[in-house]
Scaffold this motif. Sequence first.
Motif, PDB file in Angstrom:
ATOM      1  N   GLY A 182       0.804  -1.217   0.000  1.00  0.00           N
ATOM      2  CA  GLY A 182       0.000   0.000   0.000  1.00  0.00           C
ATOM      3  C   GLY A 182       0.835   1.263   0.000  1.00  0.00           C
ATOM      4  N   VAL A 183       0.352   2.284   0.704  1.00  0.00           N
ATOM      5  CA  VAL A 183       0.996   3.597   0.677  1.00  0.00           C
ATOM      6  C   VAL A 183       2.272   3.633   1.501  1.00  0.00           C
ATOM      7  N   ASN A 184       2.416   2.714   2.439  1.00  0.00           N
ATOM      8  CA  ASN A 184       3.589   2.703   3.306  1.00  0.00           C
ATOM      9  C   ASN A 184       4.647   1.779   2.726  1.00  0.00           C
ATOM     10  N   ALA A 185       5.760   2.345   2.290  1.00  0.00           N
ATOM     11  CA  ALA A 185       6.804   1.567   1.625  1.00  0.00           C
ATOM     12  C   ALA A 185       7.495   0.585   2.566  1.00  0.00           C
ATOM     13  N   GLU A 186       7.341   0.754   3.875  1.00  0.00           N
ATOM     14  CA  GLU A 186       7.986  -0.137   4.840  1.00  0.00           C
ATOM     15  C   GLU A 186       6.952  -0.992   5.573  1.00  0.00           C
ATOM     16  N   ILE A 202       5.622 -11.091   6.105  1.00  0.00           N
ATOM     17  CA  ILE A 202       4.237 -10.654   5.911  1.00  0.00           C
ATOM     18  C   ILE A 202       4.263  -9.230   5.373  1.00  0.00           C
ATOM     19  N   ILE A 203       3.487  -8.994   4.336  1.00  0.00           N
ATOM     20  CA  ILE A 203       3.326  -7.643   3.802  1.00  0.00           C
ATOM     21  C   ILE A 203       1.908  -7.195   4.108  1.00  0.00           C
ATOM     22  N   TYR A 204       1.789  -6.059   4.767  1.00  0.00           N
ATOM     23  CA  TYR A 204       0.482  -5.527   5.132  1.00  0.00           C
ATOM     24  C   TYR A 204       0.015  -4.573   4.037  1.00  0.00           C
ATOM     25  N   GLN A 205      -1.087  -4.937   3.402  1.00  0.00           N
ATOM     26  CA  GLN A 205      -1.575  -4.173   2.258  1.00  0.00           C
ATOM     27  C   GLN A 205      -2.344  -2.919   2.647  1.00  0.00           C
ATOM     28  N   ASP A 206      -2.710  -2.806   3.908  1.00  0.00           N
ATOM     29  CA  ASP A 206      -3.436  -1.625   4.365  1.00  0.00           C
ATOM     30  C   ASP A 206      -2.904  -1.231   5.742  1.00  0.00           C
ATOM     31  N   GLN A 207      -3.264  -0.060   6.189  1.00  0.00           N
ATOM     32  CA  GLN A 207      -2.725   0.479   7.431  1.00  0.00           C
ATOM     33  C   GLN A 207      -3.100  -0.351   8.653  1.00  0.00           C
ATOM     34  N   LEU A 208      -4.257  -1.001   8.617  1.00  0.00           N
ATOM     35  CA  LEU A 208      -4.706  -1.784   9.766  1.00  0.00           C
ATOM     36  C   LEU A 208      -4.241  -3.234   9.703  1.00  0.00           C
ATOM     37  N   GLY A 209      -3.620  -3.614   8.603  1.00  0.00           N
ATOM     38  CA  GLY A 209      -3.101  -4.971   8.492  1.00  0.00           C
ATOM     39  C   GLY A 209      -4.159  -6.026   8.259  1.00  0.00           C
ATOM     40  N   ILE A 210      -5.320  -5.607   7.748  1.00  0.00           N
ATOM     41  CA  ILE A 210      -6.396  -6.571   7.493  1.00  0.00           C
ATOM     42  C   ILE A 210      -6.085  -7.423   6.268  1.00  0.00           C
ATOM     43  N   ASP A 211      -5.590  -6.775   5.227  1.00  0.00           N
ATOM     44  CA  ASP A 211      -5.253  -7.491   3.990  1.00  0.00           C
ATOM     45  C   ASP A 211      -3.755  -7.769   3.989  1.00  0.00           C
ATOM     46  N   ARG A 212      -3.393  -9.047   3.968  1.00  0.00           N
ATOM     47  CA  ARG A 212      -1.988  -9.423   4.083  1.00  0.00           C
ATOM     48  C   ARG A 212      -1.558 -10.354   2.951  1.00  0.00           C
ATOM     49  N   VAL A 213      -0.271 -10.258   2.606  1.00  0.00           N
ATOM     50  CA  VAL A 213       0.344 -11.185   1.661  1.00  0.00           C
ATOM     51  C   VAL A 213       1.470 -11.891   2.400  1.00  0.00           C
ATOM     52  N   TYR A 214       1.442 -13.219   2.382  1.00  0.00           N
ATOM     53  CA  TYR A 214       2.459 -13.995   3.088  1.00  0.00           C
ATOM     54  C   TYR A 214       3.547 -14.444   2.108  1.00  0.00           C
ATOM     55  N   VAL A 215       4.772 -14.445   2.609  1.00  0.00           N
ATOM     56  CA  VAL A 215       5.925 -14.707   1.746  1.00  0.00           C
ATOM     57  C   VAL A 215       6.768 -15.854   2.298  1.00  0.00           C
ATOM     58  N   GLN A 216       7.168 -16.734   1.397  1.00  0.00           N
ATOM     59  CA  GLN A 216       8.144 -17.773   1.712  1.00  0.00           C
ATOM     60  C   GLN A 216       9.391 -17.490   0.888  1.00  0.00           C
ATOM     61  N   ALA A 217      10.557 -17.447   1.526  1.00  0.00           N
ATOM     62  CA  ALA A 217      11.803 -17.116   0.834  1.00  0.00           C
ATOM     63  C   ALA A 217      12.823 -18.228   1.045  1.00  0.00           C
ATOM     64  N   LYS A 218      13.273 -18.837  -0.045  1.00  0.00           N
ATOM     65  CA  LYS A 218      14.247 -19.919   0.020  1.00  0.00           C
ATOM     66  C   LYS A 218      15.569 -19.456  -0.596  1.00  0.00           C
TER      67      LYS A 218
END
Length: 307
Positions: A182-186, A202-218
């Motif tokens: 979202g609007v917050n780059a961090e 975890i990437i929070y797509q909105d300020q309240l953290g309701i919409d999230r994208v989960y990441v697995q990094a190998k």
Amino acid sequence: MSANKIPDFQSIMLPLLKHLGDGQPHTLSEVIASLATVFKLTEEDLAILVPSGQQRLFKNRVTWAITYLKNAGLLYYPQRAVYQITESGKKVIEAKTDNINLAYLKSFDAYKKWQGSFSQPADPAKPTLEPSSNTPEEVIGVTIGTINEKLSLELLELLKSKPADYFEFFVLRLLSKMGYGGVNAENFEVVGKSGDNGIDGIIYQDQLGIDRVYVQAKRWSDAKVQSKDVRDFIGSLSLRGTNKGIFITTSEFTADAIKTVQMNPQNRIILIDGKQLAEYAITYNVGVQIKTVYQVKALDNDFFDDL
């Protein structure tokens, strides 16, 4: 659809001049349409772009063929983006010339004069480019591509040498620069550790953290990500009540791993392998910096039309 099917600009010269052989003025669009028929090019072929992605490849090659023919005195521009054959050009057609290329154009005084107008005395300390079947834009694009390929390899090797938590932070920073968060780059969090249930970030797509994208990094050097690894990631997402995630690796995914994602369309899983990861990092300037900027300029015809 392959760029190999597109004729080089020297191969275009003779058919182009023949098209103008009726002595009438022709627009660029007319010329391109006619030549596309001559070379049996499809709409898909005509949509292929030069390496920079800024122009269609066939159009680029046609315009360079026009430039060379014009400066050899074989055609001229009666008005903007309109072309007409000259008397010299008609003589070439009447002579039933079987090929026109750069070597052939050297027999024309106008061409030699044009070449001499910007040629500099040979300097052994400076690199020179031999005549090529590629247009200047293509040469630039290929050169930049080669530089970026080398940079990609160096970047991946560096990432593989870093600790796992460093890599996890890197991929989250990259995804953030790509617009996730979202609007917050961090707006992301590194959570990878023992007992993380297969989630590294975890990437929070909105300020309240309701919409999230989960990441697995190998961060793997040689081993490929298997189908089981992808299934485990899907299971981890399910435990968190979501179906949206990004799986990133410095290596590759096996065919079965890719198939696992394709066979589960209800799960919105994106796979990013090492090659794609490096390309994204270069595109979004994460872990790399701009070394040199070159500007390619062209005439601003609108400026002169408005005078």
